[in-house]
Write a protein that holds these residues in place. Structure first.
Motif, PDB file in Angstrom:
ATOM      1  N   ILE A  48      43.320  56.853  24.652  1.00 50.65           N
ATOM      2  CA  ILE A  48      42.308  56.434  23.677  1.00 50.65           C
ATOM      3  C   ILE A  48      40.917  56.377  24.299  1.00 50.65           C
ATOM      4  N   ASP A  49      40.805  55.906  25.536  1.00 50.20           N
ATOM      5  CA  ASP A  49      39.483  55.810  26.172  1.00 50.20           C
ATOM      6  C   ASP A  49      38.802  57.175  26.277  1.00 50.20           C
ATOM      7  N   SER A  50      39.570  58.183  26.662  1.00 45.29           N
ATOM      8  CA  SER A  50      39.014  59.535  26.761  1.00 45.29           C
ATOM      9  C   SER A  50      38.641  60.071  25.385  1.00 45.29           C
ATOM     10  N   ALA A  51      39.446  59.759  24.388  1.00 39.49           N
ATOM     11  CA  ALA A  51      39.156  60.201  23.022  1.00 39.49           C
ATOM     12  C   ALA A  51      37.863  59.574  22.515  1.00 39.49           C
ATOM     13  N   VAL A  52      37.648  58.300  22.839  1.00 35.33           N
ATOM     14  CA  VAL A  52      36.430  57.609  22.414  1.00 35.33           C
ATOM     15  C   VAL A  52      35.194  58.298  22.992  1.00 35.33           C
ATOM     16  N   ILE A  53      35.255  58.648  24.257  1.00 34.84           N
ATOM     17  CA  ILE A  53      34.113  59.311  24.906  1.00 34.84           C
ATOM     18  C   ILE A  53      33.808  60.648  24.223  1.00 34.84           C
ATOM     19  N   ARG A  54      34.850  61.421  23.925  1.00 35.65           N
ATOM     20  CA  ARG A  54      34.653  62.723  23.286  1.00 35.65           C
ATOM     21  C   ARG A  54      34.140  62.578  21.857  1.00 35.65           C
ATOM     22  N   LEU A  55      34.644  61.585  21.126  1.00 32.65           N
ATOM     23  CA  LEU A  55      34.162  61.372  19.750  1.00 32.65           C
ATOM     24  C   LEU A  55      32.715  60.893  19.744  1.00 32.65           C
ATOM     25  N   GLU A  56      32.346  60.069  20.715  1.00 33.48           N
ATOM     26  CA  GLU A  56      30.951  59.627  20.809  1.00 33.48           C
ATOM     27  C   GLU A  56      30.038  60.834  21.015  1.00 33.48           C
ATOM     28  N   THR A  57      30.457  61.737  21.898  1.00 39.63           N
ATOM     29  CA  THR A  57      29.663  62.944  22.154  1.00 39.63           C
ATOM     30  C   THR A  57      29.563  63.807  20.899  1.00 39.63           C
ATOM     31  N   ALA A  58      30.685  63.994  20.213  1.00 43.05           N
ATOM     32  CA  ALA A  58      30.687  64.815  18.994  1.00 43.05           C
ATOM     33  C   ALA A  58      29.793  64.200  17.924  1.00 43.05           C
ATOM     34  N   SER A  59      29.844  62.877  17.769  1.00 41.41           N
ATOM     35  CA  SER A  59      29.031  62.235  16.732  1.00 41.41           C
ATOM     36  C   SER A  59      27.538  62.282  17.071  1.00 41.41           C
ATOM     37  N   GLU A  60      27.211  62.255  18.353  1.00 42.99           N
ATOM     38  CA  GLU A  60      25.805  62.346  18.749  1.00 42.99           C
ATOM     39  C   GLU A  60      25.244  63.750  18.546  1.00 42.99           C
ATOM     40  N   LYS A  61      26.058  64.767  18.789  1.00 46.05           N
ATOM     41  CA  LYS A  61      25.582  66.146  18.751  1.00 46.05           C
ATOM     42  C   LYS A  61      25.560  66.765  17.359  1.00 46.05           C
ATOM     43  N   THR A  62      26.403  66.278  16.448  1.00 44.18           N
ATOM     44  CA  THR A  62      26.502  66.930  15.145  1.00 44.18           C
ATOM     45  C   THR A  62      25.299  66.613  14.264  1.00 44.18           C
ATOM     46  N   GLN A  63      24.935  67.580  13.442  1.00 41.71           N
ATOM     47  CA  GLN A  63      23.848  67.410  12.490  1.00 41.71           C
ATOM     48  C   GLN A  63      24.381  67.156  11.081  1.00 41.71           C
ATOM     49  N   ASP A  64      25.671  67.409  10.885  1.00 42.59           N
ATOM     50  CA  ASP A  64      26.310  67.272   9.580  1.00 42.59           C
ATOM     51  C   ASP A  64      26.641  65.805   9.317  1.00 42.59           C
ATOM     52  N   LEU A  65      26.098  65.245   8.248  1.00 41.14           N
ATOM     53  CA  LEU A  65      26.307  63.832   7.938  1.00 41.14           C
ATOM     54  C   LEU A  65      27.768  63.522   7.638  1.00 41.14           C
ATOM     55  N   ASN A  66      28.474  64.437   6.975  1.00 35.25           N
ATOM     56  CA  ASN A  66      29.895  64.215   6.688  1.00 35.25           C
ATOM     57  C   ASN A  66      30.715  64.121   7.971  1.00 35.25           C
ATOM     58  N   SER A  67      30.482  65.043   8.897  1.00 34.73           N
ATOM     59  CA  SER A  67      31.211  65.026  10.169  1.00 34.73           C
ATOM     60  C   SER A  67      30.852  63.789  10.971  1.00 34.73           C
ATOM     61  N   LYS A  68      29.568  63.476  11.020  1.00 31.30           N
ATOM     62  CA  LYS A  68      29.124  62.300  11.768  1.00 31.30           C
ATOM     63  C   LYS A  68      29.773  61.032  11.210  1.00 31.30           C
ATOM     64  N   SER A  69      29.818  60.916   9.887  1.00 31.61           N
ATOM     65  CA  SER A  69      30.444  59.752   9.255  1.00 31.61           C
ATOM     66  C   SER A  69      31.920  59.667   9.602  1.00 31.61           C
ATOM     67  N   ARG A  70      32.596  60.798   9.563  1.00 30.71           N
ATOM     68  CA  ARG A  70      34.023  60.827   9.868  1.00 30.71           C
ATOM     69  C   ARG A  70      34.270  60.429  11.323  1.00 30.71           C
ATOM     70  N   TYR A  71      33.488  60.989  12.252  1.00 26.30           N
ATOM     71  CA  TYR A  71      33.656  60.667  13.666  1.00 26.30           C
ATOM     72  C   TYR A  71      33.380  59.185  13.923  1.00 26.30           C
ATOM     73  N   LEU A  72      32.328  58.658  13.309  1.00 24.86           N
ATOM     74  CA  LEU A  72      31.997  57.253  13.515  1.00 24.86           C
ATOM     75  C   LEU A  72      33.031  56.320  12.884  1.00 24.86           C
ATOM     76  N   PHE A  73      33.589  56.723  11.758  1.00 29.73           N
ATOM     77  CA  PHE A  73      34.643  55.926  11.138  1.00 29.73           C
ATOM     78  C   PHE A  73      35.857  55.854  12.062  1.00 29.73           C
ATOM     79  N   ILE A  74      36.246  56.994  12.623  1.00 31.87           N
ATOM     80  CA  ILE A  74      37.375  57.018  13.562  1.00 31.87           C
ATOM     81  C   ILE A  74      37.041  56.200  14.799  1.00 31.87           C
ATOM     82  N   LEU A  75      35.811  56.311  15.280  1.00 33.59           N
ATOM     83  CA  LEU A  75      35.384  55.508  16.431  1.00 33.59           C
ATOM     84  C   LEU A  75      35.509  54.016  16.137  1.00 33.59           C
TER      85      LEU A  75
END
Length: 109
Positions: A48-75
Motif C-alpha cells: 500500500i505504501d508504494s501504491a500511495v506514492i505512485r497515486l500521488e504522482t499520478a494525481s499531481e501530473k494529470t490534467q484531467d479532473l475526472n482522473s485526478k478526482s478518482r486518484y485522490l478518492f482512492i488516495l
C-alpha cells in the motif's frame, strides 16, 4: 503491462514498468498512466505504501479532473486504511470541486 497488472502478474508488471520508466522520454500522459498502473500492481501485491506514492504522482501530473478526482478518492481510502487520517483533507477539495460540476460524485464511507 496493464494486462499483466490486471491478471495478477504483478511482479512482472512492476519490473517491466520500472524499466520503461528508467528509459525516460515519456510524455506527461504516459507518466500518469505508468504511475496509475504501477499503483494498481502494488495494491494487488498488498504494498500500500508504494501504491500511495505512485497515486500521488499520478494525481499531481494529470490534467484531467475526472482522473485526478478518482486518484485522490482512492488516495483518501488508502490513507484511511493506513490510519493517516490527517492526510485525508488534502484529497477532498478536488473531489468536492468535481462534484460541483458533474453529476457523478464520489462518496467516502
Amino acid at each position: 503491462e496493464k494486462i499483466n497488472a490486471k491478471q495478477n502478474y504483478n511482479r512482472l508488471a512492476i519490473e517491466n514498468l520500472k524499466e520503461i520508466e528508467s528509459r525516460g522520454r515519456l510524455s506527461n500522459e504516459e507518466i500518469v498512466e505508468l504511475n496509475a498502473v504501477l499503483a494498481q500492481a502494488y495494491l494487488n501485491s498488498k504494498k500500500i505504501d508504494s501504491a500511495v506514492i505512485r497515486l500521488e504522482t499520478a494525481s499531481e501530473k494529470t490534467q484531467d479532473l475526472n482522473s485526478k478526482s478518482r486518484y485522490l478518492f482512492i488516495l483518501g481510502q488508502l490513507y484511511k486504511n493506513l490510519d493517516k487520517l490527517d492526510l485525508i483533507p488534502s484529497t477532498t477539495p478536488v473531489i468536492a470541486a468535481k462534484c460541483r460540476y458533474n453529476t457523478r460524485c464520489y462518496r467516502m464511507r
